[in-house]
Design an enzyme around this catalytic site. Structure first.
Site, PDB file in Angstrom:
ATOM      1  N   SER A 173     -16.141 -37.468  32.015  1.00 50.14           N
ATOM      2  CA  SER A 173     -17.445 -37.119  33.024  1.00 50.14           C
ATOM      3  C   SER A 173     -18.453 -36.730  32.144  1.00 50.14           C
ATOM      4  O   SER A 173     -18.790 -37.431  31.294  1.00 50.14           O
ATOM      5  CB  SER A 173     -16.896 -35.927  33.810  1.00 50.14           C
ATOM      6  OG  SER A 173     -17.859 -35.662  34.756  1.00 50.14           O
ATOM      7  N   THR A 174     -18.638 -35.361  32.014  1.00 51.18           N
ATOM      8  CA  THR A 174     -19.896 -35.017  31.074  1.00 51.18           C
ATOM      9  C   THR A 174     -19.566 -35.331  29.603  1.00 51.18           C
ATOM     10  O   THR A 174     -18.485 -34.818  29.076  1.00 51.18           O
ATOM     11  CB  THR A 174     -20.042 -33.452  31.608  1.00 51.18           C
ATOM     12  OG1 THR A 174     -20.138 -33.209  32.915  1.00 51.18           O
ATOM     13  CG2 THR A 174     -21.253 -32.912  30.682  1.00 51.18           C
ATOM     14  N   HIS A 200     -17.661 -40.388  35.763  1.00 52.12           N
ATOM     15  CA  HIS A 200     -18.440 -39.692  36.842  1.00 52.12           C
ATOM     16  C   HIS A 200     -19.921 -39.746  36.659  1.00 52.12           C
ATOM     17  O   HIS A 200     -20.572 -39.293  35.763  1.00 52.12           O
ATOM     18  CB  HIS A 200     -18.097 -37.973  37.027  1.00 52.12           C
ATOM     19  CG  HIS A 200     -16.903 -37.859  37.442  1.00 52.12           C
ATOM     20  ND1 HIS A 200     -16.206 -36.390  37.051  1.00 52.12           N
ATOM     21  CD2 HIS A 200     -15.746 -38.368  38.132  1.00 52.12           C
ATOM     22  CE1 HIS A 200     -14.900 -36.570  37.653  1.00 52.12           C
ATOM     23  NE2 HIS A 200     -14.791 -37.440  38.054  1.00 52.12           N
ATOM     24  N   MET A 293     -16.287 -31.918  33.068  1.00 49.79           N
ATOM     25  CA  MET A 293     -16.367 -30.546  33.759  1.00 49.79           C
ATOM     26  C   MET A 293     -15.097 -30.655  34.901  1.00 49.79           C
ATOM     27  O   MET A 293     -14.823 -31.655  35.229  1.00 49.79           O
ATOM     28  CB  MET A 293     -17.629 -30.159  34.739  1.00 49.79           C
ATOM     29  CG  MET A 293     -18.596 -29.780  33.625  1.00 49.79           C
ATOM     30  SD  MET A 293     -20.106 -29.386  34.744  1.00 49.79           S
ATOM     31  CE  MET A 293     -20.337 -30.474  35.663  1.00 49.79           C
ATOM     32  N   ASP A 296     -10.736 -32.775  37.734  1.00 50.35           N
ATOM     33  CA  ASP A 296     -10.471 -34.327  38.073  1.00 50.35           C
ATOM     34  C   ASP A 296      -9.355 -35.076  37.008  1.00 50.35           C
ATOM     35  O   ASP A 296      -9.795 -34.922  35.997  1.00 50.35           O
ATOM     36  CB  ASP A 296     -11.721 -34.990  38.413  1.00 50.35           C
ATOM     37  CG  ASP A 296     -11.294 -36.311  39.017  1.00 50.35           C
ATOM     38  OD1 ASP A 296     -10.276 -36.572  39.809  1.00 50.35           O
ATOM     39  OD2 ASP A 296     -12.159 -37.263  39.108  1.00 50.35           O
TER      40      ASP A 296
END
Length: 351
Positions: A173-174, A200, A293, A296
């Site tokens: 993600s991030t 994401h 973050m 998940d």
């Protein structure tokens, strides 16, 4: 930063948007907007005086004089500060990717309609991302592992498939666009198994990102399509807004895309992809959870482990946000914790 007030500079050419972002961030008692700027030039001038008083910047991209990307490049050269891009959905997509190249930590969409209720829908996401950005170590800015389009990362030497691993699934993600641009180009053109990725990103960006990553890589990188055969030597990125799962059809495994399940915090979900990989490939799966973050991937990692597969996590020392990997490690599900710089070699070792 968790016990301190996060000081934010809001940069946007719209006075209305600056006001609304300030009001949104004020919903958190841990965030204070300490200044605003109407374009990149004014932001650079203000930061000349108050750089040590700003922890995070929210940044528009389409601005007069100095736009957001040029501002990022100049600011990162003189004094790195975590930046969250706040851009109009599906407008200036290449600028968003360029901003990530230049060192932005993450981005969120602002709606095209200037309806107050739409702007406030972003409040929770923006607050979460500002908090995450505030915890990024400054020594990692600008994000150091990005493979520039003009500098192809040299792939590791070719190899022969002799292991029991038939699929690699990655959840990220991030910081993910930058990390993948470092990792995937290191895999050789004859990489013997497929790679599937949940990253994401907002709707409208995964196809553009896949095309860009494909230009950097020896492997063929695509946004996954429904019914596509999951074949060796290819990297499949789940499209934003749809879950990626797998289904065996005769001698092949194909990708399936669906909006369901609806009750997941992310779509696509790392948990959903990991669970499906475990159900279809059994113990022949390697799952990798990288920077991002939240949690998940934790439940999905449990599915892979229970099916006999393996889990790698990116180590804290190279994560932009050590959230998703931490949740897996603290649950006792990680077989190895690996810095991003060593991840490609670790993958090849299991093959």
């Amino acid at each position: 930063m968790n016990s301190q007030i996060i000081r934010v500079l809001v940069v946007d050419d719209s006075a209305y948007v600056r006001k609304v972002i300030k009001q949104m961030l004020s919903r958190s008692p841990f965030i204070e907007v300490v200044g605003t700027a109407h374009d990149g030039e004014e932001a650079l001038d203000k930061l000349e005086q108050m750089a040590d008083q700003v922890d995070v910047i929210t940044l528009d991209l389409l601005m007069p004089k100095i736009d957001g990307v040029e501002f990022l490049r100049r600011q990162m050269e003189r004094h790195p500060i975590p930046v969250i891009v706040v851009s109009i959905a599906n407008e200036g997509g290449e600028m968003v990717l360029a901003a990530l190249d230049a060192g932005a930590v993450d981005f969120v969409h602002k709606p095209t309609a200037l309806a107050t209720e739409k702007m406030y829908e972003l409040a929770e996401e923006l607050i979460d991302k500002v908090k995450a950005a505030a915890n990024v170590p400054l020594k990692r800015l600008p994000l150091p592992f990005l493979a520039k389009s003009t500098d192809r990362t040299h792939p590791i030497q070719s190899l022969t498939h002799t292991s029991v691993t038939d699929l690699i699934v990655i959840g990220i993600s991030t910081g993910g666009p930058q990390a993948l641009a470092f990792l995937i180009p290191q895999l050789p053109s004859n990489f013997p198994i497929p790679v599937a990725i949940v990253l994401h990103m907002p709707i409208g960006y995964t196809k553009m990102y896949a095309e860009r990553l494909d230009q950097l890589s020896e492997l063929k990188v695509v946004e996954a399509t429904d019914g596509e055969i999951i074949s060796a030597g290819m990297v499949f990125i789940a499209p934003a807004g749809r879950h990626l799962t797998f289904k065996r059809q005769g001698d092949h495994v194909v990708a399936r895309l669906a909006a369901q399940p609806f009750d997941m915090p992310h779509r696509p979900s790392v948990d959903v992809m990991f669970q499906s990989a475990a159900e279809v490939y059994g113990n022949r799966v390697l799952g990798i959870v990288m920077t991002g973050m939240g949690s998940d991937g934790k439940q999905g990692a449990a599915w892979i482990k229970s099916s006999g597969g393996s889990i790698f996590t990116e180590s804290e020392e190279t994560c932009i946000v050590y959230g998703m990997p931490r949740s897996v490690v603290e649950s006792g599900l990680s077989d190895r914790q690996i810095p991003l710089s060593d991840m490609a070699q670790a993958i090849l070792e299991v093959l």
